[in-house]
Motif scaffolding. Structure first.
Motif, PDB file in Angstrom:
ATOM      1  N   ILE A 122      -7.491  -1.090   5.229  1.00  0.00           N
ATOM      2  CA  ILE A 122      -8.621  -1.135   6.167  1.00  0.00           C
ATOM      3  C   ILE A 122      -9.349  -2.471   6.076  1.00  0.00           C
ATOM      4  CG2 ILE A 122     -10.872  -0.120   6.693  1.00  0.00           C
ATOM      5  CD1 ILE A 122      -9.711   2.580   5.819  1.00  0.00           C
ATOM      6  N   ALA A 123      -9.588  -2.935   4.828  1.00  0.00           N
ATOM      7  CA  ALA A 123     -10.296  -4.204   4.642  1.00  0.00           C
ATOM      8  C   ALA A 123      -9.523  -5.377   5.233  1.00  0.00           C
ATOM      9  CB  ALA A 123     -10.555  -4.441   3.150  1.00  0.00           C
ATOM     10  N   VAL A 130      -5.477   2.661   0.757  1.00  0.00           N
ATOM     11  CA  VAL A 130      -6.080   2.832   2.084  1.00  0.00           C
ATOM     12  C   VAL A 130      -7.208   1.822   2.290  1.00  0.00           C
ATOM     13  CG1 VAL A 130      -7.330   4.414   3.584  1.00  0.00           C
ATOM     14  CG2 VAL A 130      -5.407   5.238   2.210  1.00  0.00           C
ATOM     15  N   SER A 131      -8.004   1.621   1.256  1.00  0.00           N
ATOM     16  CA  SER A 131      -9.132   0.692   1.363  1.00  0.00           C
ATOM     17  C   SER A 131      -8.661  -0.742   1.613  1.00  0.00           C
ATOM     18  CB  SER A 131      -9.972   0.741   0.076  1.00  0.00           C
ATOM     19  OG  SER A 131     -10.490   2.037  -0.120  1.00  0.00           O
ATOM     20  N   VAL A 132      -7.598  -1.134   0.876  1.00  0.00           N
ATOM     21  CA  VAL A 132      -7.056  -2.481   1.066  1.00  0.00           C
ATOM     22  C   VAL A 132      -6.564  -2.672   2.496  1.00  0.00           C
ATOM     23  CG1 VAL A 132      -5.191  -4.045   0.420  1.00  0.00           C
ATOM     24  CG2 VAL A 132      -6.505  -2.886  -1.352  1.00  0.00           C
ATOM     25  N   ILE A 192      -6.623   5.978  -2.717  1.00  0.00           N
ATOM     26  CA  ILE A 192      -7.866   5.457  -2.129  1.00  0.00           C
ATOM     27  C   ILE A 192      -7.853   3.938  -2.079  1.00  0.00           C
ATOM     28  CG2 ILE A 192     -10.363   5.332  -2.402  1.00  0.00           C
ATOM     29  CD1 ILE A 192      -9.293   8.038  -1.470  1.00  0.00           C
ATOM     30  N   LEU A 193      -7.345   3.299  -3.147  1.00  0.00           N
ATOM     31  CA  LEU A 193      -7.298   1.839  -3.195  1.00  0.00           C
ATOM     32  C   LEU A 193      -6.372   1.273  -2.110  1.00  0.00           C
ATOM     33  CD1 LEU A 193      -8.034  -0.817  -4.610  1.00  0.00           C
ATOM     34  CD2 LEU A 193      -6.071  -0.443  -6.146  1.00  0.00           C
ATOM     35  N   LYS A 250      -6.973   7.607  -7.257  1.00  0.00           N
ATOM     36  CA  LYS A 250      -7.514   6.250  -7.087  1.00  0.00           C
ATOM     37  C   LYS A 250      -6.496   5.309  -6.466  1.00  0.00           C
ATOM     38  CE  LYS A 250     -10.851   6.603 -10.859  1.00  0.00           C
ATOM     39  NZ  LYS A 250     -11.248   6.082 -12.200  1.00  0.00           N
ATOM     40  N   SER A 260       0.835  -1.207   0.000  1.00  0.00           N
ATOM     41  CA  SER A 260       0.000   0.000   0.000  1.00  0.00           C
ATOM     42  C   SER A 260       0.866   1.253   0.000  1.00  0.00           C
ATOM     43  CB  SER A 260      -0.919  -0.002   1.223  1.00  0.00           C
ATOM     44  OG  SER A 260      -1.779  -1.122   1.197  1.00  0.00           O
TER      45      SER A 260
END
Length: 401
Positions: A108-109, A104-106, A101-102, A98, A22
């Motif tokens: 968190i998930a 950070v999303s990964v 955002i991707l 993007k 990330s």
């Protein structure tokens, strides 16, 4: 616990890998934003300098460093589809945005997934711990009927296996304790039976002597001889039982030494000489130059009991005691030509308080049992072979170390 540590370490390792990935994507995205922004600013500066050559470099620097006041031109930008309050000023930065955002999303998930898995693992561990606690509680209540359905290599399963092994040992001890109680009850019943007859005889004869002042001297002497005989029987029985109890309780410490078998046999013959003379039994020996590592006192006790048994069943007969030695074992044989032992009695001849069909009335059925126990406690082995009306042979073997 090792398994939990492995789980956490694996989760942290994967988390670090994802964080690194990330971070790389975020760096790439931010680097793209930096380049795109710099290219856009360079274009604006070039256009500004071309169209307004009178603008000084100082004014341009102040504008770039946000040192001048400016009017909000959001409405102007909105006319061209650019919304600074919602979006990036430069459309070229959308892809970079993007990336960030991707990433950070990964992160968190994955963090949420790891947390869910770890909580699930803790729940399973807690359930296994409660199951083990319940098993231990059942063991404390005396319930040893536990089974293990699953076998794995995690720590709680290993603990469960150890608890199961301990339970098996407790169950065996409980079963042995139950059998010991049954044997004790049977032994006490047998002892009571063995003592009842001579004690009753003694009491009756003593009462007769005390009640009858005119009893003839000869009858009085017969009663006293019978009392003496019954007293000796009781004494032998009690002493034998005490010896057996010590042997069973592992309270006897054998003192091993190198002993001549002939000296042991000679002592046993001396102990039974009076009995042999009364019953007309001749004793022969052939035990020269045989050395045995044993406890002399206790082995003499065992062989004496065997010889007594042979004398009782060999009235006016012969008993031959021989010893032999080879590389494997030392053998002592006691053979008589007496009445022998029936096939029905032969398997039970060494059982406590067992009296065969050819046993004498004075027999209490404990001498051979005591002999067998003494021999086996010293690492020996005893066997018997017999033929009715032809005699018996007792064979003792001590295997060489």
């Amino acid at each position: 616990m090792k398994n939990a540590q492995k789980f956490v370490c694996a989760g942290l390792a994967v988390t670090i890998v994802f964080c690194v990935i990330s971070a790389v994507f975020t760096f790439i995205g931010l680097e793209n934003i930096r380049k795109t922004s710099n290219d856009t600013i360079n274009q604006l500066v070039n256009i500004l300098l071309e169209k307004y050559p009178d603008v000084s470099e100082k004014e341009v620097a102040e504008i770039l460093n946000n040192k001048t006041e400016y009017t909000d031109n959001s409405e102007f930008l909105n006319k061209y589809g650019i919304y600074p309050e919602k979006d990036w000023v430069s459309y070229n930065n959308q892809g970079s945005y993007k990336y960030v955002i991707l990433s950070v999303s990964v992160c968190i998930a994955f963090g949420l997934a790891f947390a869910v898995l770890f909580l699930g693992y803790l729940k399973i561990q807690k359930k296994q711990t409660m199951d083990i606690a319940k098993r231990i509680e059942r063991i404390n209540l005396g319930d040893y009927s536990l089974q293990i359905d699953e076998n794995s290599e995690d720590e709680l399963s290993l603990l469960d296996n150890q608890i199961y092994r301990t339970t098996v040992k407790f169950r065996e001890q409980a079963e042995n304790s139950r059998k010991d109680k049954e044997n004790l009850q049977k032994s006490l019943s047998d002892i009571s039976h063995q003592l009842k007859t001579p004690l009753t005889s003694i009491i009756v004869m003593v009462e007769n002597i005390l009640d009858d002042d005119d009893m003839p001297l000869e009858i009085r002497r017969e009663f006293l001889n019978d009392i003496k005989h019954n007293t000796n029987t009781i004494s032998f029985l009690v002493q034998s039982l005490l010896k057996l109890s010590k042997l069973d309780a592992e309270a006897v410490k054998f003192r091993y030494e190198q002993v001549e078998v002939k000296s042991i046999v000679d002592e046993c013959i001396k102990n039974t000489a009076v009995m042999a003379e009364i019953l007309g039994v001749r004793l022969e020996t052939d035990c020269n130059d045989i050395i045995l590592n044993c406890d002399r006192k206790w082995l003499c006790e065992a062989i004496t009991n065997i010889i007594k048994n042979c004398i009782e069943h060999s009235h006016n007969g012969n008993i031959k005691i021989t010893a032999d030695q080879n590389k494997l074992y030392t053998k002592i044989s006691i053979k008589d030509n007496g009445s022998g032992i029936t096939k029905e009695d032969l398997p039970h001849i060494f059982e406590r308080f067992y009296k065969g069909k050819n046993s004498s009335d004075d027999s209490v059925g404990i001498g051979l049992s005591l002999a067998k126990t003494i021999i086996e406690k010293q690492g020996g082995y005893i066997s018997v072979s017999s033929e009715l009306n032809k005699g018996s042979e007792f064979v003792i073997k001590f295997f060489n170390n």
